[in-house]
Design an enzyme around this catalytic site. Structure first.
Site, PDB file in Angstrom:
ATOM      1  N   HIS A   1      -7.057  -6.107  -0.592  1.00 17.86           N
ATOM      2  CA  HIS A   1      -6.089  -5.193  -0.372  1.00 17.86           C
ATOM      3  C   HIS A   1      -4.743  -6.039  -0.299  1.00 17.86           C
ATOM      4  O   HIS A   1      -4.546  -6.607   0.534  1.00 17.86           O
ATOM      5  CB  HIS A   1      -6.144  -4.192   0.648  1.00 17.86           C
TER       6      HIS A   1
ATOM      7  N   ASP B   1      -8.858  -4.355  -5.935  1.00 22.90           N
ATOM      8  CA  ASP B   1      -8.277  -3.911  -4.753  1.00 22.90           C
ATOM      9  C   ASP B   1      -8.949  -2.480  -4.254  1.00 22.90           C
ATOM     10  O   ASP B   1      -9.180  -1.577  -5.177  1.00 22.90           O
ATOM     11  CB  ASP B   1      -6.715  -3.624  -4.721  1.00 22.90           C
TER      12      ASP B   1
ATOM     13  N   SER C   1       0.852  -1.332  -0.179  1.00 24.40           N
ATOM     14  CA  SER C   1      -0.070  -0.031  -0.221  1.00 24.40           C
ATOM     15  C   SER C   1       0.718   1.129  -0.027  1.00 24.40           C
ATOM     16  O   SER C   1       1.782   1.689  -0.919  1.00 24.40           O
ATOM     17  CB  SER C   1      -1.100  -0.023   1.162  1.00 24.40           C
TER      18      SER C   1
END
Length: 532
Positions: A498, A470, A241
């Protein structure tokens, strides 16, 4: 933004721990981008206002002035469960290396076999604790990689145990997080505006000296110092991320020091802050629709309609209901489960497909019985709120890093127009995500550079991983970053949730492990099939 990270506002517990779905969910959220924001005031801050400090542009400091930091000896000591902990010192301001120093906390799990080096890991956020993430190393990193590499986690500057940013009390954060971030009237806009301005002012009051220096460029410089202290000639790194942005920034600043970078759940540095909010909101909308489609395959699905459009309308009706009259809260902590907490509670399980059964149950309790307790518990995971009412500093660090990393509009009208446009594309999340960045309009430390592509020229192949559905870091971000990096290699995963590595896909896990161990990257554009 309000949804991205804490991997956007989540808990510091780690992804894929073996102690239950709630803990796995918390960590999945820790890997998000989580821009959870709240509200703000009337006159946007500018660089001419009193007390406003501009973040210093990225610049190189001669190696000789930093040699003492690279050559420092870390005092690693046992900190339980086979882990070793240490603190290293870095300059607060890299343009003044002889000035104030701050501490970076790190943790490592020594390699189980013949050691080849260190693998640094970062869970995202910004604001997620790399120390807590590393505590779950045995599930975060494969046994193949752990056999040869020490797994090293660290809290980036401003986060957790590394000279943290502080702004508000738990009670103040409760009020802030629960603000109506999809205002329906001028009065609600004003309330949101005032709260956002207050957030910025409280951060300046408690952490003014830190705020200009918590950006990603400085955190990347800290990584290079840590690499030197660990004795690694080249950096081996796994970032998820927001951690992909941190890794890409490292490649930009230190391309010759890269050994292998895995950037999973990628952020696109070239995209403007407002455009990123818009794309992320659409990503959550796509994930919510995928959840609804899957829900109909389960006998416990709470939707009375049997179409995706019908299910999405039922969720809209629930949010409108919570906005008019809060849902029931059985926790006894005095909080009202309004629209803001309900949106957070719905968003949190979208980070990890294995949490979808929990979302089905929570929605059933809310829609049928008017009880929002389960949604509130899941929202607490995302914002890292503890049962005693205290928070980690994840929310504050998330805002501090995002506001100094990117350029945000400084007029209230710009946010209103952007929220209206986002609401048309992503009705459940658009306004919430867009208004969530409003404190950045008043932030005392401003970004000195515009968002732009990161190329990492001179770095060896860098593996960029993206999941097709995602919610927090949409696949188009991974595509963008892979194209912008001179040596970017894109690996896609036809999945939900995710990030992709260690999420159930043997194809993804094998490709990532092979790259980390042998430096053989998969063919650019490879898409791994959905795990069965």
């Amino acid at each position: 933004m309000r949804l991205a990270g804490q991997t956007a506002k989540v808990t510091r517990r780690t992804k894929r721990r073996s102690d239950g779905p709630g803990r796995r969910l918390a960590a999945a959220a820790v890997i998000a981008l989580l821009p959870i924001s709240a509200c703000s005031a009337r006159t946007p801050a500018t660089s001419q206002q009193p007390g406003v400090t501009k973040a210093v542009p990225a610049m190189r400091t001669p190696a000789s002035e930093l040699r003492a930091f690279y050559e420092q000896r870390a005092d690693w000591s046992d900190c339980g469960d086979g882990f070793q902990c240490a603190k290293i010192q870095v300059p607060l301001d890299y343009t003044k290396p002889s000035g104030e120093r701050i501490e970076i906390s790190a943790i490592r799990l020594p390699a189980s076999g013949k050691r080849a080096g260190s693998l640094l890991i970062n869970p995202g956020g910004p604001g997620g604790s790399g120390i807590q993430y590393a505590r779950a190393a045995k599930s975060v990193v494969s046994e193949r990689v752990r056999e040869q590499y020490d797994v090293v986690g660290f809290d980036p500057r401003g986060v957790g145990e590394s000279t943290p940013v502080h702004c508000m009390t738990g009670a103040q954060l409760d009020k802030y997080v629960g603000m109506d971030s999809s205002p329906d009237s001028p009065a609600e806009v004003t309330e949101l505006d005032n709260a956002s301005k207050q957030f910025a002012e409280r951060c300046e009051a408690q952490s003014a000296r830190l705020l200009p220096h918590v950006g990603t460029a400085d955190a990347a410089r800290d990584i290079d110092v840590l690499r030197g202290v660990l004795g690694d000639a080249g950096l081996t790194y796994l970032g998820k991320s927001y951690g992909t942005y941190l890794g890409a920034m490292y490649a930009e600043l230190f391309p010759k020091n890269v050994r292998a970078l895995v950037l999973d759940g990628a952020v696109d540095p070239a995209m403007s802050a407002i455009k990123s909010n818009e794309v992320q909101a659409k990503g959550f909308e796509v994930a919510l629709k995928a959840f609804a489609e899957d829900c109909f395959l389960d006998g416990a699905c709470p939707f009375t309609s049997r179409t995706v459009d019908g299910a999405m309308k039922e969720i809209s009706d629930l949010l409108a209901r919570a906005d008019r009259q809060p849902l029931k809260n059985d926790l006894g902590d005095g909080r009202v489960v309004n629209e803001a907490w309900t949106v957070l509670g719905i968003a949190t399980p979208l980070y990890e497909r294995t949490a979808w059964p929990q979302l089905r149950q929570a929605l059933g309790q809310a829609m049928i019985h008017g009880n929002g307790t389960s949604l509130l518990r899941m929202a607490d995971l995302l914002v890292d709120r503890r049962s005693d009412g205290t928070y980690s500093n994840q929310t504050e660090a998330n805002m501090a890093v995002n506001c100094v990393d990117h350029r945000y509009p400084t007029s209230l009208d710009a946010y209103g127009k952007a929220a209206d446009a986002a609401g048309k594309m992503a009705p459940h999340f658009g306004p919430f995500v867009m208004w969530g960045s409003l404190p950045c309009a008043y932030w005392p430390a401003k970004s000195a550079e515009a968002d732009k592509p990161i190329k990492g020229e001179g770095a060896p192949p860098i593996l960029v991983v993206g999941t097709l559905r995602d919610p927090a870091t949409p696949y188009e971000w991974a595509q963008g970053l892979a194209k912008e990096l001179t040596s970017g290699v894109l690996l896609g995963y036809d999945g939900d949730g995710h990030t992709a590595y260690r999420s159930g896909s043997t194809c993804v896990d094998t490709a990532v492990d092979d790259y980390l161990l042998t430096l053989r990257a998969p063919k650019n554009g490879t898409v791994c099939p959905k795990a069965t």
